[in-house]
Design a protein around this motif. Sequence first.
Motif, PDB file in Angstrom:
ATOM      1  N   GLY A 174      26.168  44.263  17.725  1.00  0.00           N
ATOM      2  CA  GLY A 174      27.081  43.555  16.844  1.00  0.00           C
ATOM      3  C   GLY A 174      28.504  44.032  17.031  1.00  0.00           C
ATOM      4  O   GLY A 174      28.773  45.011  17.743  1.00  0.00           O
ATOM      5  N   ILE A 175      29.426  43.331  16.396  1.00  0.00           N
ATOM      6  CA  ILE A 175      30.846  43.660  16.462  1.00  0.00           C
ATOM      7  C   ILE A 175      31.127  44.826  15.522  1.00  0.00           C
ATOM      8  O   ILE A 175      30.635  44.875  14.404  1.00  0.00           O
ATOM      9  CB  ILE A 175      31.693  42.433  16.093  1.00  0.00           C
ATOM     10  CG1 ILE A 175      31.453  41.304  17.112  1.00  0.00           C
ATOM     11  CG2 ILE A 175      33.171  42.773  16.052  1.00  0.00           C
ATOM     12  CD1 ILE A 175      32.185  40.025  16.799  1.00  0.00           C
ATOM     13  N   LYS A 176      31.929  45.765  15.978  1.00  0.00           N
ATOM     14  CA  LYS A 176      32.232  46.943  15.172  1.00  0.00           C
ATOM     15  C   LYS A 176      33.055  46.607  13.937  1.00  0.00           C
ATOM     16  O   LYS A 176      32.889  47.225  12.895  1.00  0.00           O
ATOM     17  CB  LYS A 176      33.008  47.971  16.008  1.00  0.00           C
ATOM     18  CG  LYS A 176      32.247  48.595  17.149  1.00  0.00           C
ATOM     19  CD  LYS A 176      33.158  49.564  17.881  1.00  0.00           C
ATOM     20  CE  LYS A 176      32.488  50.183  19.084  1.00  0.00           C
ATOM     21  NZ  LYS A 176      33.403  51.077  19.814  1.00  0.00           N
ATOM     22  N   LEU A 223      34.047  41.231  10.835  1.00  0.00           N
ATOM     23  CA  LEU A 223      33.080  40.396  11.555  1.00  0.00           C
ATOM     24  C   LEU A 223      31.732  41.094  11.685  1.00  0.00           C
ATOM     25  O   LEU A 223      31.012  40.888  12.651  1.00  0.00           O
ATOM     26  CB  LEU A 223      33.639  40.059  12.949  1.00  0.00           C
ATOM     27  CG  LEU A 223      34.982  39.337  12.967  1.00  0.00           C
ATOM     28  CD1 LEU A 223      35.464  39.145  14.392  1.00  0.00           C
ATOM     29  CD2 LEU A 223      34.890  37.998  12.250  1.00  0.00           C
ATOM     30  N   SER A 224      31.389  41.934  10.714  1.00  0.00           N
ATOM     31  CA  SER A 224      30.137  42.683  10.803  1.00  0.00           C
ATOM     32  C   SER A 224      28.904  41.798  10.723  1.00  0.00           C
ATOM     33  O   SER A 224      27.814  42.218  11.099  1.00  0.00           O
ATOM     34  CB  SER A 224      30.084  43.737   9.688  1.00  0.00           C
ATOM     35  OG  SER A 224      30.170  43.120   8.415  1.00  0.00           O
ATOM     36  N   ASP A 225      29.060  40.567  10.251  1.00  0.00           N
ATOM     37  CA  ASP A 225      27.914  39.668  10.171  1.00  0.00           C
ATOM     38  C   ASP A 225      27.573  39.030  11.512  1.00  0.00           C
ATOM     39  O   ASP A 225      26.528  38.401  11.644  1.00  0.00           O
ATOM     40  CB  ASP A 225      28.186  38.563   9.140  1.00  0.00           C
ATOM     41  CG  ASP A 225      28.149  39.102   7.721  1.00  0.00           C
ATOM     42  OD1 ASP A 225      27.388  40.059   7.483  1.00  0.00           O
ATOM     43  OD2 ASP A 225      28.882  38.583   6.866  1.00  0.00           O
ATOM     44  N   ILE A 226      28.446  39.172  12.495  1.00  0.00           N
ATOM     45  CA  ILE A 226      28.141  38.660  13.829  1.00  0.00           C
ATOM     46  C   ILE A 226      27.343  39.737  14.545  1.00  0.00           C
ATOM     47  O   ILE A 226      27.903  40.683  15.109  1.00  0.00           O
ATOM     48  CB  ILE A 226      29.426  38.297  14.589  1.00  0.00           C
ATOM     49  CG1 ILE A 226      30.203  37.229  13.815  1.00  0.00           C
ATOM     50  CG2 ILE A 226      29.108  37.814  15.999  1.00  0.00           C
ATOM     51  CD1 ILE A 226      31.510  36.844  14.457  1.00  0.00           C
ATOM     52  N   LYS A 227      26.053  39.640  14.515  1.00  0.00           N
ATOM     53  CA  LYS A 227      25.166  40.688  15.008  1.00  0.00           C
ATOM     54  C   LYS A 227      23.795  40.092  15.309  1.00  0.00           C
ATOM     55  O   LYS A 227      23.479  38.965  14.919  1.00  0.00           O
ATOM     56  CB  LYS A 227      25.008  41.795  13.953  1.00  0.00           C
ATOM     57  CG  LYS A 227      24.346  41.276  12.674  1.00  0.00           C
ATOM     58  CD  LYS A 227      24.247  42.325  11.600  1.00  0.00           C
ATOM     59  CE  LYS A 227      23.603  41.740  10.333  1.00  0.00           C
ATOM     60  NZ  LYS A 227      23.484  42.736   9.254  1.00  0.00           N
ATOM     61  N   GLY A 265      32.630  37.806   0.097  1.00  0.00           N
ATOM     62  CA  GLY A 265      32.041  36.930   1.099  1.00  0.00           C
ATOM     63  C   GLY A 265      30.555  37.127   1.227  1.00  0.00           C
ATOM     64  O   GLY A 265      29.963  38.089   0.723  1.00  0.00           O
ATOM     65  N   LEU A 266      29.914  36.185   1.942  1.00  0.00           N
ATOM     66  CA  LEU A 266      28.473  36.179   2.149  1.00  0.00           C
ATOM     67  C   LEU A 266      28.097  37.166   3.242  1.00  0.00           C
ATOM     68  O   LEU A 266      28.805  37.311   4.250  1.00  0.00           O
ATOM     69  CB  LEU A 266      28.014  34.761   2.532  1.00  0.00           C
ATOM     70  CG  LEU A 266      26.510  34.530   2.677  1.00  0.00           C
ATOM     71  CD1 LEU A 266      25.826  34.638   1.327  1.00  0.00           C
ATOM     72  CD2 LEU A 266      26.257  33.156   3.311  1.00  0.00           C
ATOM     73  N   ILE A 267      26.976  37.856   3.065  1.00  0.00           N
ATOM     74  CA  ILE A 267      26.432  38.769   4.064  1.00  0.00           C
ATOM     75  C   ILE A 267      25.215  38.097   4.688  1.00  0.00           C
ATOM     76  O   ILE A 267      24.251  37.768   3.989  1.00  0.00           O
ATOM     77  CB  ILE A 267      26.043  40.119   3.432  1.00  0.00           C
ATOM     78  CG1 ILE A 267      27.272  40.781   2.808  1.00  0.00           C
ATOM     79  CG2 ILE A 267      25.420  41.040   4.477  1.00  0.00           C
ATOM     80  CD1 ILE A 267      26.954  42.054   2.043  1.00  0.00           C
ATOM     81  N   GLN A 308      15.857  39.627   5.697  1.00  0.00           N
ATOM     82  CA  GLN A 308      16.235  40.896   5.080  1.00  0.00           C
ATOM     83  C   GLN A 308      17.752  41.043   5.058  1.00  0.00           C
ATOM     84  O   GLN A 308      18.461  40.584   5.955  1.00  0.00           O
ATOM     85  CB  GLN A 308      15.616  42.075   5.841  1.00  0.00           C
ATOM     86  CG  GLN A 308      14.103  42.176   5.658  1.00  0.00           C
ATOM     87  CD  GLN A 308      13.534  43.423   6.312  1.00  0.00           C
ATOM     88  OE1 GLN A 308      13.122  43.395   7.452  1.00  0.00           O
ATOM     89  NE2 GLN A 308      13.501  44.509   5.554  1.00  0.00           N
ATOM     90  N   ASN A 309      18.215  41.694   3.996  1.00  0.00           N
ATOM     91  CA  ASN A 309      19.634  42.015   3.814  1.00  0.00           C
ATOM     92  C   ASN A 309      20.519  40.778   3.694  1.00  0.00           C
ATOM     93  O   ASN A 309      21.651  40.758   4.172  1.00  0.00           O
ATOM     94  CB  ASN A 309      20.133  42.905   4.961  1.00  0.00           C
ATOM     95  CG  ASN A 309      19.358  44.190   5.056  1.00  0.00           C
ATOM     96  OD1 ASN A 309      19.216  44.905   4.064  1.00  0.00           O
ATOM     97  ND2 ASN A 309      18.824  44.485   6.229  1.00  0.00           N
TER      98      ASN A 309
END
Length: 914
Positions: free
Chosen positions: A895-897, A901-905, A273-275, A290-291
Amino acid sequence: MSKNKPYFTKIALKPLYTNLFNIVLLSFLLSFSSGNLYSQDIVKKKKALSSSKQTNNPIIKKTLALDSIALAKKESDTTKIDSVQPKKAFLDGKVKYKAEKYVRIEQKKKLITLYDKAELYYQDIELKAGKIVMDYEKNEVYAGRIRDSTGAFTQYPNFKQGANVIEPDSIRFNFKTKKALIYNSRSEQGEFRIKAAITKKENDSVYFLKGAIFTTSKDVDNPEYYFQTNKVKFIPGKKVVTGLTNMVIANVPTPIALPFAFFPMGKETSVSGLILPSYNDSNQRGFSLQNLGYYFALSDHYDLTVLGDYFTNGSYAMRFELSYAKRYNFRGNVNVRFENLITSERGFPDYSKQSIYNIQWSHSKDSQSSPNSSFSASVNLGSSKYFQRSINVINIGGNLNNTLSSSISYSKNFTSVPEVRMSLTATHSQNTQTEEINMTLPTLQLSVDRVYPFVGKDGIRKGFFKNINLQYNLNGRNSIVTTDSLFFKPQMFRDAKVGFQHSIPLSTNFKLFKYFSASTALNYEEIWTTKTIDRSFDTDQNIVTDKIINGFDAFRTYSFASSLGTTIYGTFNFGKDKKIKSIRHVMRPSVSYGYTPSFERFYDTYATDGSGSMNKQYTRFENGVYGAPGLNNSNNLGFDLSNTFEAKVTDRDSTKLEPKKIMLLNNLNLSTSYDLNADGVNTLAFSPVRVTGGTLLFDNKMNVNFGATLDPYAIDNSGRRINVYNIDNGGSLFRMTSSNLTLNYSLSSKGKDDPKKEKNVQGERNGGRDDDLFGTNTDLGDNRRSLFNEDDETDGEDAISEFFNSKLPWDMTFAYSLTYGNENRENKIIGNSIMISANADITPKWKAGVSTGYDFVQNGVTFTQFRFERDLLSWRMDFNWSPFGNNANWGFFIGIKSGVLSDIKWDKRSVITR
């Protein structure tokens, strides 16, 4: 009980007078006229249990046989059974059920009712509920909750099929079609928790949900956030596809909405998936993303993350992070980072452009996969200024460290007689200040186990002759010395030096006068090289030049060594009634002798000027990988003394009868040597005395190490050592030329060592420490490691109550370093600094930390970092700030732990321009 007498009201029920005889007679006639009479033998009936006894029975367990689901039970009478054949049983396996209060079987309605703690098992289906009704004619089962004595619902259904678990308010399930209707269901899929108003189970692999919410919160009924949608297609263990989806935070709908959404549900395997990137701005490089990257789930054993940065002034960076693992075989990771940095704009005086890179590789092999061989790698190489100038990595330990090092090794043992051991090692050492790189590509080591030629058949090795042994060692090396600018260019390999060292040590050991251990050894060495030099005076250039001669050449040396040592024990008793009962002193003195003759035959002469009248000696083996043969013979005596001090003290625990042993000094070592060939002019007889020591204090929490160099000779006005003892020059017996003291102290509220405290592994790989004394390692691509430990997390009032009824959790790391120099009568403190790092729980959900220090020589504060983190249950928020210095920066993250769902930040950090 109250003292006042209560008032009672008496109520009398007056019976109704009826014509009882007429009523009974009429009932009898009506019943008799509608019945049928049969003449038959009557089977004696068993006494029936009363309803009250049935209700109070213990747990009733039943098993329905598949071929007798109609419950072939004998009737109380002998009426002939209808000749119509019963329907074929529909179930494919046994149905097991039980209930605590009662099990009721209604044959006419084809129902089985289970009440209170009811359980039903069929194939891979497990159903638990307060009430279960099974209709074995329609092939359906119904389950729901029941009310307790207070009227509240309890014993909610729990439906489990395979690995999928659903906890609804009620459920209706068909055994034949495998379809189900589920109301207010709750289930877990990977990191997600799902709640739906209505769920339709189409088959074993497809569910349709209506009025559903998705969250990673632990409490699905009262989550901190959730995704709300009305139409959902759910495939357990694989994916969830939804219609219009809206994100809700604290029960407040947000503008974040998607026309459709896809959530991966993989448990064991990850999904590519996309980051999503983070946005930043910089005065030097402009706006940036960035990132931004993509995660590739290549297989169960490999995954790859590709990240990139882009700045509007043209700067960019790329990072490739590969992780791999195979159980019981190996595991490792590879990080490749490249940055093209542009500062300011072209044409401005502060414009600059540079390219930096860093390569890290870590690999470990499980010893169980191959006991006779091993392979490991720890690589950290790249541009010398990478950690000082990188826009993505903030690592103070790597910034302060002057050396990058790497090692890749393979070893194998050959189970022969004698045993042969072989290893190949590639090493790399890089000075980040001088940018000099030293590499060995590779180093070969081969050794044959010791052979005892004089040992008899009994195998006993005792005495001088029987302990004589010999061994063979081979060491080969390809050595390269280069710089950053020539790294992996053709010239780097042309300057390589190749050499081989063969050694055959012949040694023995034996006891002397019962209390002394003696050893002696004779060592033979042969050095092979592929390059030598021819030194001469160039009359045209008027300088001395070295001409490289390519070709095989060799020289041979030999040496002799012996040693004699013993162990002396001394105990000082102070009395049994004293707090310190005794002190034990252990001394291990040793004397060694070494002799190496002169190998002048390998030396030649060259002219130092054009006339040829002045000549000097040199050897063609100079600058070889394994050095050159010695011109002068070496004839040295060595003296070493090691000491340990241990005490027995009264134990604070009065129940213990034996005294407690404590270590006063782990080691106190003194060493020096005497040159028997010293002439008193060019060489002095005694070398400086080196004193080192160390101990542990405060219940082994503080590590103390110290050292000093003591020179017995005086120095002249130019600082050169002269053949005059310092005491004869008006000084003390020894002149302290240098000394050092280091203290390391780590402690926490949880005891001596906190096993749950995570080590800063990546910071150590970057060249720093494995603790947070120099601050936490911040990699802007991974949102930074958390200060919280997942095992310690608790929720709600229990957490607050537990926290305030215990000590404040904290940990601290303390380090102090002091260095004194007096080599040339400068008599000053060269280094004097202190570093402190501390972390504490302000509240159960707030953590704070600080790393700072002070340099007493430079009179300034060392690197300082403040850290704050808030545990928001399923979210995490942190803020870190380094207020001053070349590495001043700040960063905020929320962000979400959950990794899914780490991209929700929201990640905002200052961009460091170096």
